[in-house]
Design a protein around this motif. Structure first.
Motif, mmCIF file in Angstrom:
data_model
loop_
_atom_site.group_PDB
_atom_site.id
_atom_site.type_symbol
_atom_site.label_atom_id
_atom_site.label_comp_id
_atom_site.label_asym_id
_atom_site.label_seq_id
_atom_site.Cartn_x
_atom_site.Cartn_y
_atom_site.Cartn_z
ATOM 1 N N GLU A 190 0.760 -1.097 -0.039
ATOM 2 C CA GLU A 190 -0.041 0.103 0.184
ATOM 3 C C GLU A 190 0.837 1.265 0.128
ATOM 4 O O GLU A 190 0.675 2.018 0.907
ATOM 5 N N ASN A 191 1.902 1.403 -0.844
ATOM 6 C CA ASN A 191 2.673 2.513 -1.087
ATOM 7 C C ASN A 191 3.288 2.891 0.307
ATOM 8 O O ASN A 191 3.662 4.050 0.416
ATOM 9 N N GLN A 192 3.852 2.122 1.166
ATOM 10 C CA GLN A 192 4.369 2.061 2.332
ATOM 11 C C GLN A 192 5.283 1.010 2.484
ATOM 12 O O GLN A 192 5.149 -0.308 1.816
ATOM 13 N N TYR A 193 6.467 1.215 3.273
ATOM 14 C CA TYR A 193 7.094 -0.101 3.648
ATOM 15 C C TYR A 193 7.510 0.014 5.009
ATOM 16 O O TYR A 193 7.604 0.950 5.696
ATOM 17 N N TYR A 194 7.805 -1.237 5.680
ATOM 18 C CA TYR A 194 8.062 -1.417 7.139
ATOM 19 C C TYR A 194 9.354 -2.211 7.493
ATOM 20 O O TYR A 194 9.608 -3.220 6.876
ATOM 21 N N TYR A 195 9.895 -1.813 8.560
ATOM 22 C CA TYR A 195 11.291 -2.675 9.116
ATOM 23 C C TYR A 195 10.742 -3.590 10.240
ATOM 24 O O TYR A 195 10.469 -2.741 11.143
ATOM 25 N N ARG A 196 10.489 -4.565 10.281
ATOM 26 C CA ARG A 196 10.148 -5.536 11.230
ATOM 27 C C ARG A 196 9.078 -4.922 11.819
ATOM 28 O O ARG A 196 8.795 -4.882 12.991
ATOM 29 N N GLY A 197 8.011 -4.622 11.036
ATOM 30 C CA GLY A 197 6.637 -4.191 11.285
ATOM 31 C C GLY A 197 6.511 -2.512 11.656
ATOM 32 O O GLY A 197 5.250 -2.213 11.867
ATOM 33 N N THR A 226 18.720 -6.764 15.026
ATOM 34 C CA THR A 226 18.287 -7.376 16.300
ATOM 35 C C THR A 226 16.777 -7.554 16.493
ATOM 36 O O THR A 226 16.428 -8.163 17.502
ATOM 37 N N GLY A 227 15.943 -6.419 15.828
ATOM 38 C CA GLY A 227 14.740 -6.026 16.290
ATOM 39 C C GLY A 227 14.645 -5.478 17.631
ATOM 40 O O GLY A 227 13.519 -5.453 18.206
ATOM 41 N N PHE A 282 34.996 -16.505 9.475
ATOM 42 C CA PHE A 282 34.347 -17.968 8.921
ATOM 43 C C PHE A 282 33.441 -18.243 10.024
ATOM 44 O O PHE A 282 32.485 -19.278 10.039
ATOM 45 N N ASP A 283 33.387 -17.529 11.299
ATOM 46 C CA ASP A 283 32.318 -17.671 12.103
ATOM 47 C C ASP A 283 31.080 -17.185 11.690
ATOM 48 O O ASP A 283 31.048 -16.175 11.793
ATOM 49 N N LEU A 284 30.149 -18.030 11.680
ATOM 50 C CA LEU A 284 28.798 -17.641 11.179
ATOM 51 C C LEU A 284 27.704 -17.518 12.308
ATOM 52 O O LEU A 284 26.466 -17.253 12.007
ATOM 53 N N SER A 285 28.225 -17.518 13.597
ATOM 54 C CA SER A 285 27.214 -17.156 14.619
ATOM 55 C C SER A 285 26.695 -15.814 14.699
ATOM 56 O O SER A 285 27.369 -15.098 14.145
ATOM 57 N N GLU A 286 25.651 -15.884 15.135
ATOM 58 C CA GLU A 286 24.865 -14.560 15.026
ATOM 59 C C GLU A 286 25.794 -13.223 15.732
ATOM 60 O O GLU A 286 26.021 -12.322 15.246
ATOM 61 N N GLU A 287 26.329 -13.659 16.946
ATOM 62 C CA GLU A 287 27.123 -12.679 17.417
ATOM 63 C C GLU A 287 28.308 -12.282 16.846
ATOM 64 O O GLU A 287 28.718 -11.065 16.870
ATOM 65 N N ALA A 288 29.042 -13.223 16.190
ATOM 66 C CA ALA A 288 30.179 -12.970 15.363
ATOM 67 C C ALA A 288 29.773 -12.296 14.072
ATOM 68 O O ALA A 288 30.476 -11.123 13.700
#
Length: 419
Positions: free
Chosen positions: A91-98, A119-120, A170-176
């Motif tokens: 509807e002609n608008q956009y939202y970041y995480r709602g 992170t939300g 190469f550490d793909l954990s969220e924290e890294a």
């Protein structure tokens, strides 16, 4: 021969050419005729010509229907659909995480918008800083490039150099990955050559980026435009560059490599580099004093008018609306702002396309003593936040799921060996 729409009749019966219809629907011209054959669009032949025209209201209704179906998680046949919780466009608008993305970018600095995407959670006072070792490696690599290297070249090289200097990449954990994001973005900015000596190169990311784009001293109103633009451009659903990032992340490429994939895509004139075309258009309008002859030249050459129209918005791009409002408070932006409005008004006589964010960004760069490539730099730095968010999301999905099947259309085997 390019299709030409006939002279407009009554406002209730606006007709579009095949090219305009394809642009509004975000499809190829061949697909427009596929819609006709399926009874989803009606067409009318151009008297004495080979092209067809289409009812504008019917086209806009189909575009809205396609967007609703895409937003609801279903895709048209042959299209890739990806579940995501990052950005919604409807509807002609956009939202970041709602959350309304335009309001978020207008009220919070880019650093906080980036943390929200990742992170939300809102982190008041969030900052992005890079260690001197990472910056030094990236600067040396960028300084070695030829003088004519473009923004995407410099940013790609900086990202690769920063990756090579990070043994933990190469550490793909969220924290890294979050740690990488918070270092990579300021490293990209710091690696760019300064526009002039003696400018204050510290503080929020927008101020640091400004010193890489303009030799002028920034005031608060122009910095606010730049910071808001960064937040507005941080993500935009599955744009082409973002899809490339997700493909790389699906193959479990590290975050630097995923960002490099995105940087490789934005260089196209239909994506991150589009604002540069709009920048040059505005300068020509300012030079010639009117948009009329400039728009006429573009149409005569069969080119689309840069800075107008977006396949996801039937009305004005909400990002452009916010930036135009902020540019009203920047006195030296007035001539470029008037030129942009002249372009939009002139083109509106030919097609119902509205201003998009590229035109607003061009007003900012053209009025801030920045090169035409500055919009591409702003776009790339801003979008890196969204790319990281999508990479993080993709790391949580099944590996290598971004593997569509090819539809082979070559000669059927067995064929004789070439002689």
């Amino acid at each position: 021969m390019r299709d030409q729409a006939p002279a407009s009749g009554s406002p209730s019966e606006r007709r579009l050419s095949t090219r305009e219809t394809a642009e509004l629907l975000g499809v190829k011209p061949e697909t427009v005729y596929a819609y006709v054959s399926r009874g989803q669009l009606s067409s009318r032949r151009v008297p004495g010509g080979r092209g067809s025209t289409f009812d504008a209201h019917e086209v806009e209704a189909l575009a809205r229907r396609n967007r609703r179906e895409s937003g609801g998680g279903s895709a048209s046949p042959g299209e890739l659909s990806v579940r995501t919780g990052i950005t919604l466009i409807e509807e002609n608008q956009y939202y970041y995480r709602g959350v309304d993305a335009t309001a978020l970018a207008a009220r919070h600095p880019y650093e906080e918008v980036a943390e929200w995407l990742w992170t939300g959670t809102l982190h008041p006072g969030a900052s992005l800083a890079a260690p001197s070792s990472s910056v030094a490696v990236a600067r040396r690599a960028v300084d070695a490039l030829p003088e004519h290297a473009g923004p995407a070249d410099r940013l790609r090289v900086a990202a690769i150099a920063a990756a090579a200097a990070d043994p933990l990449r190469f550490d793909l954990s969220e924290e890294a990955v979050l740690g990488t994001a918070r270092i990579l973005i300021p490293t990209l900015v710091a690696a760019l050559p300064p526009a002039a000596r003696g400018l204050r190169d510290e503080g929020p990311l927008a101020r640091r980026l400004w010193t890489r784009l303009s030799g002028r001293r920034a005031d608060e109103s122009t910095l606010r435009v730049l910071d808001t633009a960064l937040g507005l451009l941080a993500d935009h659903d599955l744009a082409a560059s973002t899809l490339a990032v997700r493909v790389a992340a699906s193959a479990r490429a590290h975050a630097y490599a995923a960002v490099s994939a995105g940087l490789g895509v934005i260089e196209g004139p239909l994506h991150g580099a589009a604002s540069g075309l709009a920048h040059r258009l505005l300068l020509e309008v300012l030079d010639r004093g009117s948009a009329g002859p400039v728009v006429a030249d573009e149409l005569r050459e069969g080119r689309r008018i840069p800075g107008l129209g977006h396949r996801l918005y039937s009305g004005e791009d909400p990002r452009a609306r916010v930036l135009f409002a902020l540019l009203e408070d920047v006195p030296h932006a007035a001539p470029a702002l008037a030129a942009a409005r002249d372009v939009a008004a002139t083109a509106a006589r030919h097609s119902p396309l509205h201003a998009n964010v590229d035109l607003a960004l061009a007003v900012f760069t053209a009025s801030s003593a920045m090169p035409a490539s500055a919009g591409e730099t702003i776009f790339a730095v801003a979008r890196t936040a969204g790319w990281i968010a999508h990479a993080l999301e993709e790391y949580g999905e099944r590996p290598l799921r971004m593997r569509p099947s090819g539809q082979y259309v070559g000669p059927r085997p067995p064929q004789p060996l070439p002689g």
